[in-house]
Design an enzyme around this catalytic site. Structure first.
Site, PDB file in Angstrom:
ATOM      1  N   SER A   1       0.797  -1.230   0.000  1.00 47.02           N
ATOM      2  CA  SER A   1       0.000   0.000   0.000  1.00 47.02           C
ATOM      3  C   SER A   1       0.826   1.275   0.000  1.00 47.02           C
ATOM      4  CB  SER A   1      -0.932  -0.005   1.199  1.00 47.02           C
ATOM      5  OG  SER A   1      -1.737  -1.167   1.159  1.00 47.02           O
ATOM      6  N   THR A   2       2.037   1.199   0.485  1.00 49.21           N
ATOM      7  CA  THR A   2       2.866   2.404   0.465  1.00 49.21           C
ATOM      8  C   THR A   2       2.977   2.948  -0.956  1.00 49.21           C
ATOM      9  OG1 THR A   2       4.104   1.410   2.262  1.00 49.21           O
ATOM     10  CG2 THR A   2       5.084   3.325   1.212  1.00 49.21           C
TER      11      THR A   2
END
Lengths: 391, 590
Positions: B297-298
């Site tokens: 998700s980063t």
């Protein structure tokens, strides 16, 4: 006529010493005195490093000995230069006989060092008889050449070559190839100056070359050295390279007294590489002074010898100056890395009793022969009217 | 008529006759020599000949004098004094505040030249006493040798003095600078190490090798961008994370987003550059630059940056997050489907894979690809370090691969590349290369404009909101008042080409402070944990919100004062945590 004037060295002083003072070439005398002084002074700078390395308790071991030798050499210069030309050849004869006798028994009593029996122990000092034999041989050879030319039935050439042959055989037995080459060169030049026909020279040069090759193939250590000479890139020129570097680092005024580094890395700085050591510490100024002093001695000596009127005196004196000159040239050339060999000392400057005393003897004899005496020098100095051209 | 007696008569050697012949020959020579004088030819004259010898000697002496002058004046040789050899000596490395990181400590090699040895016996016996580790046979060989032999290297100054004081001729020393790293394990991957011959092999030592030699020659030093205090805080917190969460490896990077300077870079486990040969070789790898990870998700930050900059949606645009996304044979689920449609902002805060994928599809994969290229994440991170590798990106950018990339899946990049790319989003949109060297000039960031300043501003606010209201809330708890923003990421590791469900890679990209002008001082803290476990410290969770997030928060809390960021307690998120703190795991959902 009476002389009330008792002042020493006055013109009127007719004593032996007074006479000596007024007849000896004082410029030559001064130059020799300076050289002896410099040799002693320089040894105080370079030899302590060697003394410590060789485990001497006294750092000035070699310097003090060099001083003693210097005094001895000065004594020899004085003692020999007082002689008359006749006395000079008598002294030479005695020295030659003694030196040859010692060289004959050297294999039995000799003090071996560096792979050769060359030294004889004499009261704490080891001397090399061949060094003293050299000037004696030159004087005797010159005398014999002169006698031969008088046409009075003396087989001078044969005797001179006989004396030379005995010396060379004994030197090769030691073996001492370096001295053999030195003696051969000086003897050859002496023979040349005595007036040998030019076409003989070519023949003799051939014989000398042949002898050189034979000897070099016979003696292994000589063979090695020749091999190194011919292929310097493979040779162990370590010491010579270091010496040249040292001279370069000295520059014009040197690294300063005692600041030399060469003496710490090269064992022979106080002997064979004394010139490089001096040039490193005192620079080009001193090294040129040394060359100039030696050049002055040799050239003025030859000039004086040239003007003598007696053939024996002429050739003997010139031969002795050649002896000094060739040794200076070879040593300095080695130090400057022009010729790759070693084992030759620089007269008076290198440490060594035999070398110092023998040089004193050589120059003492040369000064004796070049002294001004009635009839010793021709009336005119010009070459055209010289010698044999006179009726 | 033959007389037979003639042969017999001549046969015996007549010694007397031979002798007479020799004598006759000698006398012929004698007379010839005698005649040569009486012929009175000038060339035979002694004076002429002595004069000739005199001339030859004059020339010889003149030649020697000239040669002596040439040797003394034209050669420039320094004897015994070894000049500094720039190839060996290395300049000191210092941190941005001048603290020493690496320095040369002189060691010495002792050499012996057999040609200069005077007394072989003395040399042997005395060298053996001070150099007990050198075999006697080696000394003997060196003493009798004809060349310079290295007896032993690595002598300290004291040991060298011992040998020197023996005063042996032929012994010489050569300085061997050895590199010393007084920090030991600290910052070992950033500093790196050099080999004994003075060649940098890793880290800054390799990256700045030429400059380090140059600075050594000039007598200077090299200042790294690293701040030792920040490095210390980062390493301490990473160490705590490894202990608390049982992570295999922990990676941390702190950068100044306005300059690209790396303020700290750490990997755990680490190594001691003073003894680079010891320990596990894997510990010497700088994973921040040399390892590629799927970030999860980063990575969504990049997709959001693209979508906002392209205006494909507004933060209040509602996206369909109820229906799973069909991608060919695959279906994208959210691991915690909200059961309702989310706004774009909520997609970020709840880290919805479906919502992010929809944004990517709305913009088009081509756009995503070109934006990712602009963000620098499709290439190696631009930094001096050699340990910066290219990412593993899809060979072909199509709907399938591109959508996966949009939520940090199907693409493996280095932490440094992420730090570089995120930094570019947080400073007004300037992509800056990273640097490990201290930048003297500070001012507005200059670099290619990859997003508009407005987009950068919105992203900062979104990041802040994610910490106050989204998956970053645990981070905020650790660093109250520093106006931190951040984004979590949790990915399943790829093991042998398969996603391993229980082996996670979690990350948290924190930026602080998020307020203030776009060109105000701002810093990025990127924390990555390799295989953290669900432990009591993470409340039984293994996701980034529970380990990487709080770790990054603790780092921010410690370093903010060092960076002159004031704590502002009015900015603390007052809102109670009412929502479950879960996020999407980047996974290949069936």
């Amino acid at each position: 006529m009476t002389f009330s004037n008792q002042q020493p060295f006055a013109r009127t002083d007719r004593s032996a010493l007074g006479l000596w003072w007024w007849t000896t070439d004082r410029f030559l005398l001064l130059a020799v005195a300076i050289l002896i002084g410099m040799g002693v002074a320089l040894s105080f700078g370079t030899s302590p490093a060697a003394a410590i390395r060789t485990g001497m308790s006294q750092p000035f071991h070699y310097a003090i000995r060099q001083t003693i030798f210097g005094i001895g050499a000065a004594g020899l210069v004085l003692g020999m230069s007082i002689l008359t030309p006749r006395g000079a050849r008598r002294a030479s004869f005695i020295i030659y006989i003694v030196a040859i006798a010692i060289m004959c028994v050297l294999p039995f009593i000799g003090h071996a060092a560096k792979g050769a029996d060359r030294w004889v122990q004499l009261g704490g000092f080891s001397l090399q008889p061949s060094e003293f034999m050299k000037p004696a041989l030159i004087v005797l050879a010159a005398w014999m050449f002169a006698e031969a030319q008088k046409g009075e039935g003396v087989p001078g050439v044969s005797i001179a070559f006989g004396l030379y042959g005995v010396a060379v055989v004994l030197l090769l037995l030691q073996p001492d190839f370096g001295q053999t080459v030195l003696i051969t060169m000086a003897f050859g030049v002496t023979f040349f100056m005595a007036g040998v026909p030019l076409r003989w020279i070519i023949g003799l040069a051939g014989v000398a070359a042949a002898g050189f090759v034979t000897v070099s193939l016979t003696f292994s250590h000589v063979h090695d050295r020749i091999h190194k000479f011919l292929s310097p890139d493979k040779a162990d020129t370590h010491q010579i390279d270091k010496a040249t570097e040292a001279i370069a680092s000295g520059g014009l005024f040197g690294r300063g007294p005692g600041e030399g580094l060469l003496k710490r890395s090269v064992p022979d700085v106080h002997t064979d590489f004394a010139y490089a050591g001096a040039a490193e510490e005192y620079g080009l100024v001193l090294s040129l002074t040394l060359i100039a002093l030696f050049a002055f001695v040799v050239i003025r000596g030859l000039q004086r010898a040239m003007k003598l009127s007696d053939p024996y005196e002429q050739v003997a004196a010139a031969g002795l100056f050649v002896l000094v000159g060739q040794q200076v040239c070879i040593n300095v050339a080695v130090n400057l890395n022009i010729i790759p060999t070693k084992g030759m000392t620089l007269p008076f400057i290198s440490y060594g009793g035999s070398s110092m005393l023998a040089m004193g003897l050589t120059l003492g004899l040369a000064l004796a022969l070049t002294r001004r005496r009635p009839g010793a020098y021709s009336q005119t100095d010009s070459l055209a009217s010289a010698g044999a051209a006179l009726p | 008529m033959q007389r037979p007696h003639d042969d017999l008569y001549r046969a015996p050697p007549n010694l007397f006759r031979a002798w007479r012949l020799v004598i006759e020959f000698l006398w012929r020579i004698e007379h010839a020599f005698e005649r040569s004088r009486t012929r009175n030819r000038p060339v035979d004259d002694t004076r002429v000949r002595i004069f000739g010898v005199l001339v030859i000697f004059s020339m010889l002496f003149l030649f020697l004098a000239v040669k002596a002058g040439a040797v003394a004046l034209l050669n420039h040789v320094e004897v015994g004094v070894e000049g500094p050899t720039p190839s060996i000596h290395r300049a000191d490395l210092v941190d941005r505040n001048g603290e020493i990181l690496a320095l040369d400590v002189p060691h010495y090699g002792v050499y012996l030249d057999g040609r200069e040895v005077w007394s072989a016996k003395e040399t042997q016996t005395s060298l053996v006493t001070v150099l007990p580790h050198v075999p006697v046979a080696k000394i003997d060989e060196a003493v009798s040798g004809k060349r310079i032999v290295l007896l032993q290297s690595g002598l300290t100054a004291e040991e060298r003095d011992q040998v020197h004081d023996l005063g042996l001729p032929g012994v010489s020393f050569q300085e061997e600078p050895r590199r010393a790293y007084p920090l030991d394990h600290q910052a070992s991957h950033l500093i790196g190490f050099a080999d004994p011959s003075g060649k940098g092999l890793s880290g800054a030592e390799k990256a700045l090798d030429a400059d380090i030699h140059g600075a050594a020659a000039a007598g200077g030093h090299i200042a790294l961008s690293m701040d030792l205090r920040i490095q210390g805080a980062l390493e301490a917190e990473l160490k705590r994370a490894v202990e608390l969460y049982g992570a295999q490896n922990a990676i941390g990077v702190v950068t100044n987003v306005q300059t690209g300077e790396v303020l700290a870079l750490a990997n755990l486990p680490d190594f001691d550059p003073n003894h680079p040969g010891d320990g596990d070789p894997l510990t010497k790898i700088n994973r921040a630059g040399a390892y590629r990870y799927e970030m999860g998700s980063t990575f969504k930050m990049f997709t959001f940056a693209m979508a906002l900059n392209e205006h494909v949606a507004r933060l209040d645009t509602v996206l369909d997050t109820i229906h799973p996304l069909q991608l060919g044979s695959r279906t994208i689920h959210d691991s915690h489907a909200a059961g309702k449609n989310l706004t774009m902002e909520e997609v970020f805060l709840e880290s919805s894979n479906i919502g992010t994928a929809r944004l990517a599809r709305m913009a088009g994969i081509e756009k995503l690809h070109s934006y990712l290229q602009n963000f620098g994440v499709l290439d190696r991170a631009k930094i001096e370090l050699a340990e910066s590798v290219k990412p593993l990106a899809p060979a072909e950018w199509n709907e399938d691969s591109g959508v996966s990339v949009s939520f940090g899946h199907n693409i493996a990049v280095t932490p440094l590349a992420v730090a570089q790319g995120v930094g570019g989003l947080m400073n007004g949109g300037h992509l800056l290369p990273l640097t490990i060297r201290r930048r003297e000039a500070t001012g507005a960031a200059t670099g290619p404009q990859v997003i508009s300043p407005q987009t950068s501003q919105v992203l900062l606010q979104l990041m802040r909101k994610n910490v106050t209201d989204g998956t970053g809330r645990n981070a905020e708890k650790e660093a109250p008042g520093y106006r931190m923003g951040g984004k979590t990421g949790t990915a399943e590791k790829v093991i042998n080409g398969q996603y391993a469900r229980k082996r996670l890679f979690t990350s948290f990209a924190a930026v602080f402070p998020t307020d203030g002008p776009l060109d105000a001082p701002r810093y990025l803290v990127l924390v990555l944990l390799d295989e953290p476990k669900a432990t009591a410290a993470s409340s039984g969770n293994a996701q980034a919100a529970w380990n990487a997030g709080p770790t990054a928060g603790r780092v921010v809390n410690r370093i903010a004062p060092m960076l002159n960021v004031k704590r502002d307690l009015t900015q603390v998120a007052a809102r109670p945590i009412d929502k479950p703190l879960v996020e999407d795991v980047s996974t290949d959902a069936q």
